[in-house]
Motif scaffolding. Sequence first.
Motif, PDB file in Angstrom:
ATOM      1  N   GLU A 222     -13.274  13.861  -0.551  1.00 23.25           N
ATOM      2  CA  GLU A 222     -13.015  15.194  -1.079  1.00 23.25           C
ATOM      3  C   GLU A 222     -12.907  15.119  -2.594  1.00 23.25           C
ATOM      4  N   SER A 223     -13.253  16.212  -3.245  1.00 27.93           N
ATOM      5  CA  SER A 223     -12.987  16.297  -4.675  1.00 27.93           C
ATOM      6  C   SER A 223     -11.486  16.216  -4.898  1.00 27.93           C
ATOM      7  N   THR A 224     -11.089  15.796  -6.082  1.00 22.67           N
ATOM      8  CA  THR A 224      -9.662  15.701  -6.377  1.00 22.67           C
ATOM      9  C   THR A 224      -8.975  17.047  -6.170  1.00 22.67           C
ATOM     10  N   ILE A 225      -9.655  18.132  -6.557  1.00 26.67           N
ATOM     11  CA  ILE A 225      -9.087  19.467  -6.388  1.00 26.67           C
ATOM     12  C   ILE A 225      -8.872  19.762  -4.911  1.00 26.67           C
ATOM     13  N   GLY A 226      -9.881  19.486  -4.091  1.00 23.56           N
ATOM     14  CA  GLY A 226      -9.749  19.712  -2.661  1.00 23.56           C
ATOM     15  C   GLY A 226      -8.695  18.819  -2.040  1.00 23.56           C
ATOM     16  N   PHE A 227      -8.622  17.576  -2.508  1.00 24.39           N
ATOM     17  CA  PHE A 227      -7.621  16.634  -2.007  1.00 24.39           C
ATOM     18  C   PHE A 227      -6.213  17.138  -2.327  1.00 24.39           C
ATOM     19  N   ASN A 228      -6.020  17.588  -3.569  1.00 19.01           N
ATOM     20  CA  ASN A 228      -4.705  18.071  -3.982  1.00 19.01           C
ATOM     21  C   ASN A 228      -4.249  19.252  -3.140  1.00 19.01           C
ATOM     22  N   SER A 229      -5.187  20.137  -2.792  1.00 20.66           N
ATOM     23  CA  SER A 229      -4.806  21.352  -2.074  1.00 20.66           C
ATOM     24  C   SER A 229      -4.721  21.151  -0.563  1.00 20.66           C
ATOM     25  N   SER A 230      -5.376  20.105  -0.038  1.00 27.40           N
ATOM     26  CA  SER A 230      -5.485  19.992   1.422  1.00 27.40           C
ATOM     27  C   SER A 230      -4.929  18.711   2.035  1.00 27.40           C
ATOM     28  N   MET A 231      -4.817  17.632   1.259  1.00 26.20           N
ATOM     29  CA  MET A 231      -4.487  16.342   1.861  1.00 26.20           C
ATOM     30  C   MET A 231      -3.203  15.700   1.345  1.00 26.20           C
ATOM     31  N   LEU A 232      -2.557  16.294   0.368  1.00 25.96           N
ATOM     32  CA  LEU A 232      -1.361  15.671  -0.185  1.00 25.96           C
ATOM     33  C   LEU A 232      -0.250  15.487   0.853  1.00 25.96           C
TER      34      LEU A 232
ATOM     35  N   MET B 289       0.826  -1.211   0.000  1.00 27.01           N
ATOM     36  CA  MET B 289       0.000   0.000   0.000  1.00 27.01           C
ATOM     37  C   MET B 289       0.852   1.249   0.000  1.00 27.01           C
ATOM     38  N   HIS B 290       2.087   1.149   0.585  1.00 26.77           N
ATOM     39  CA  HIS B 290       2.964   2.300   0.586  1.00 26.77           C
ATOM     40  C   HIS B 290       3.371   2.659  -0.839  1.00 26.77           C
ATOM     41  N   LYS B 291       3.623   1.634  -1.670  1.00 30.74           N
ATOM     42  CA  LYS B 291       3.999   1.904  -3.056  1.00 30.74           C
ATOM     43  C   LYS B 291       2.875   2.617  -3.787  1.00 30.74           C
ATOM     44  N   ARG B 292       1.631   2.225  -3.505  1.00 31.72           N
ATOM     45  CA  ARG B 292       0.494   2.889  -4.136  1.00 31.72           C
ATOM     46  C   ARG B 292       0.436   4.358  -3.743  1.00 31.72           C
ATOM     47  N   ALA B 293       0.633   4.615  -2.453  1.00 36.60           N
ATOM     48  CA  ALA B 293       0.565   5.993  -1.975  1.00 36.60           C
ATOM     49  C   ALA B 293       1.654   6.829  -2.607  1.00 36.60           C
ATOM     50  N   ILE B 294       2.878   6.307  -2.689  1.00 34.59           N
ATOM     51  CA  ILE B 294       3.975   7.052  -3.282  1.00 34.59           C
ATOM     52  C   ILE B 294       3.687   7.296  -4.757  1.00 34.59           C
ATOM     53  N   GLY B 295       3.124   6.300  -5.442  1.00 38.72           N
ATOM     54  CA  GLY B 295       2.785   6.478  -6.852  1.00 38.72           C
ATOM     55  C   GLY B 295       1.776   7.577  -7.052  1.00 38.72           C
ATOM     56  N   LEU B 296       0.796   7.660  -6.146  1.00 40.83           N
ATOM     57  CA  LEU B 296      -0.218   8.701  -6.246  1.00 40.83           C
ATOM     58  C   LEU B 296       0.398  10.071  -6.072  1.00 40.83           C
ATOM     59  N   VAL B 297       1.272  10.219  -5.082  1.00 42.23           N
ATOM     60  CA  VAL B 297       1.923  11.510  -4.870  1.00 42.23           C
ATOM     61  C   VAL B 297       2.716  11.906  -6.101  1.00 42.23           C
ATOM     62  N   SER B 298       3.467  10.967  -6.662  1.00 39.69           N
ATOM     63  CA  SER B 298       4.275  11.269  -7.830  1.00 39.69           C
ATOM     64  C   SER B 298       3.400  11.724  -8.981  1.00 39.69           C
ATOM     65  N   ALA B 299       2.279  11.029  -9.173  1.00 39.40           N
ATOM     66  CA  ALA B 299       1.399  11.394 -10.275  1.00 39.40           C
ATOM     67  C   ALA B 299       0.801  12.766 -10.068  1.00 39.40           C
ATOM     68  N   LEU B 300       0.419  13.057  -8.828  1.00 36.80           N
ATOM     69  CA  LEU B 300      -0.199  14.340  -8.547  1.00 36.80           C
ATOM     70  C   LEU B 300       0.755  15.491  -8.833  1.00 36.80           C
ATOM     71  N   PHE B 301       2.030  15.282  -8.593  1.00 34.99           N
ATOM     72  CA  PHE B 301       2.992  16.359  -8.785  1.00 34.99           C
ATOM     73  C   PHE B 301       3.588  16.392 -10.190  1.00 34.99           C
ATOM     74  N   LEU B 302       3.711  15.205 -10.846  1.00 36.11           N
ATOM     75  CA  LEU B 302       4.504  15.139 -12.048  1.00 36.11           C
ATOM     76  C   LEU B 302       3.699  15.024 -13.334  1.00 36.11           C
ATOM     77  N   LEU B 303       2.442  14.592 -13.245  1.00 35.45           N
ATOM     78  CA  LEU B 303       1.661  14.415 -14.453  1.00 35.45           C
ATOM     79  C   LEU B 303       1.472  15.750 -15.143  1.00 35.45           C
ATOM     80  N   GLY B 304       1.791  15.834 -16.435  1.00 35.31           N
ATOM     81  CA  GLY B 304       1.827  17.153 -17.047  1.00 35.31           C
ATOM     82  C   GLY B 304       1.040  17.302 -18.326  1.00 35.31           C
ATOM     83  N   THR B 305       0.162  16.379 -18.659  1.00 35.59           N
ATOM     84  CA  THR B 305      -0.572  16.482 -19.900  1.00 35.59           C
ATOM     85  C   THR B 305      -1.852  17.276 -19.700  1.00 35.59           C
ATOM     86  N   THR B 306      -2.092  18.232 -20.590  1.00 35.82           N
ATOM     87  CA  THR B 306      -3.303  19.038 -20.506  1.00 35.82           C
ATOM     88  C   THR B 306      -4.205  18.694 -21.671  1.00 35.82           C
TER      89      THR B 306
END
Length: 363
Positions: free
Chosen positions: A208-218, A1-18
Motif C-alpha cells: 500500500e502507499s504510505t497514505i493508504g497504510f496510514n489510514s487503513s493498516m496502522l 521486530m516488535h521494537k521496530r513495529a512500535i517505532g514505526l507506529v510512534s513515528a507515524l503518529f508523532l513525527l511533526g516536521t513539514t
Amino acid sequence: MHKRAIGLVSALFLLGTTFVLGAISSTPAIASPNFKGKAVKFIVPFSPGGGTDTFARITTKHMRQFIPGKPKTVIRNAPGGGSVIGANLGYKAKPNGLTLLVTSGSTVMENILRSKGVEYNLEKMHPIYSAPSGLIYWTSPEVISEPLDIFDTENLIFGHISPTGGTGSLFVWAKELLGFNSKDVWGYEGGSAARGAFHQGEVNIGGESTIGFNSSMLSYLEKKEIVPMFQSGILDENGNVIREPAAPDVPTVAELYEMKYGKKPSGQAYEAYKLIVGTRTYGKAMLLPTETPADIVAAYDQAVAELVQDKDFQADAEKMNPGAPHFYGDSLKKSYPQSVAAPADLLEFMKKVYKEKYNATLE
C-alpha cells in the motif's frame, strides 16, 4: 521486530516536521479566473478508500478555499485498467480549469511503459501539486518475524492490480533485485480490493502507499497483527534512495539487499527499482489538462502556494503522510517531466522481464 513495529507506529503518529519545497515567487502576477458557483472535478482513477482517493479528498477539502471563487470540489472515482481509464479521462478533459487528474505511482508507471490503452501523456500536462508517497509491504507474523526471513520462506503470496502498476511493479522489481520467491495474483480492481484480499486470506502479502497504510493498516500494526517487510523509499534531492520519514524503522529494498548480500545493489534491476522509486516520489500529483490557459494554471499555482502554508491543511497532511514534503510551483514543473520518463535501454530491459516472467505485453 516488535521494537521496530512500535517505532514505526510512534513515528507515524508523532513525527511533526513539514517540508515545503517549490515557492512560486517567480510566477508572474496574472489576473485570476473566477470559479464562483461552479464545481471543480478531481478525477481519481481508483475506487474509493485507497491511498490516492484519501490524498485527493484531504487535499481538496482544504484547497477549495484558495481556488478563486471558492468553488465546490467533487471527487470522481473512475477505476479500471490499473488507473488507465481514469487517467485517459483526465488527460482528455476540457482545459477550462474545472477538471483535474489525480495520479498515483501506477498512473506514472503506465505512462512510462506505454501499456496498451494508455492515451495520456503526463509529461505534457500541468502539474500543480505533488506529495511523495512511497510504498510499504507487509505480511503476517505467522509468515515471517523479520524482513530477512523472506529469503527462506516458500509460501509467500502477493496480490494487486497488475505487475506493471505502481504497487505491483515495485514488488516485481524488489523480487528481481533481491531474489526471493512468491506466488503473485493479479487482477484486483484497486488498492482497497487488494487489501481486502489480504484480510480474507487470499494472499499473505499486502502492499500500500504510505497514505493508504496510514489510514487503513496502522491499527493492525499496533496490535502486532502484521509485520513490515520492506518499503520503496523515496528519492532525495541528489537521486539517492532514502527511507520515508513516516517509516523510519522499515528498510528500503536497497537496504535489504545490503543486509542480505553485504554489498550495495547495482545493475539494470537496481536502475529499474530506482525508476519506480522516482515514480513514488512524484506519483501522488494533481494535474491540469495540456491546453489549459496560462491564467488558469497560474491561479491553481497560487492556490497551492497558499494551501501548503495553511495550518489546518498542514495538520491533516501530517496525519495523512507524516514528514512528507510538498512539491509545487516552478520546482515541480522542472522536475516532474523527467520523473515520468525512462531511458530507452532500461525500458526495453523492463519490458523483456515483464513479458518473460509475467506474460505482460506492453505494446
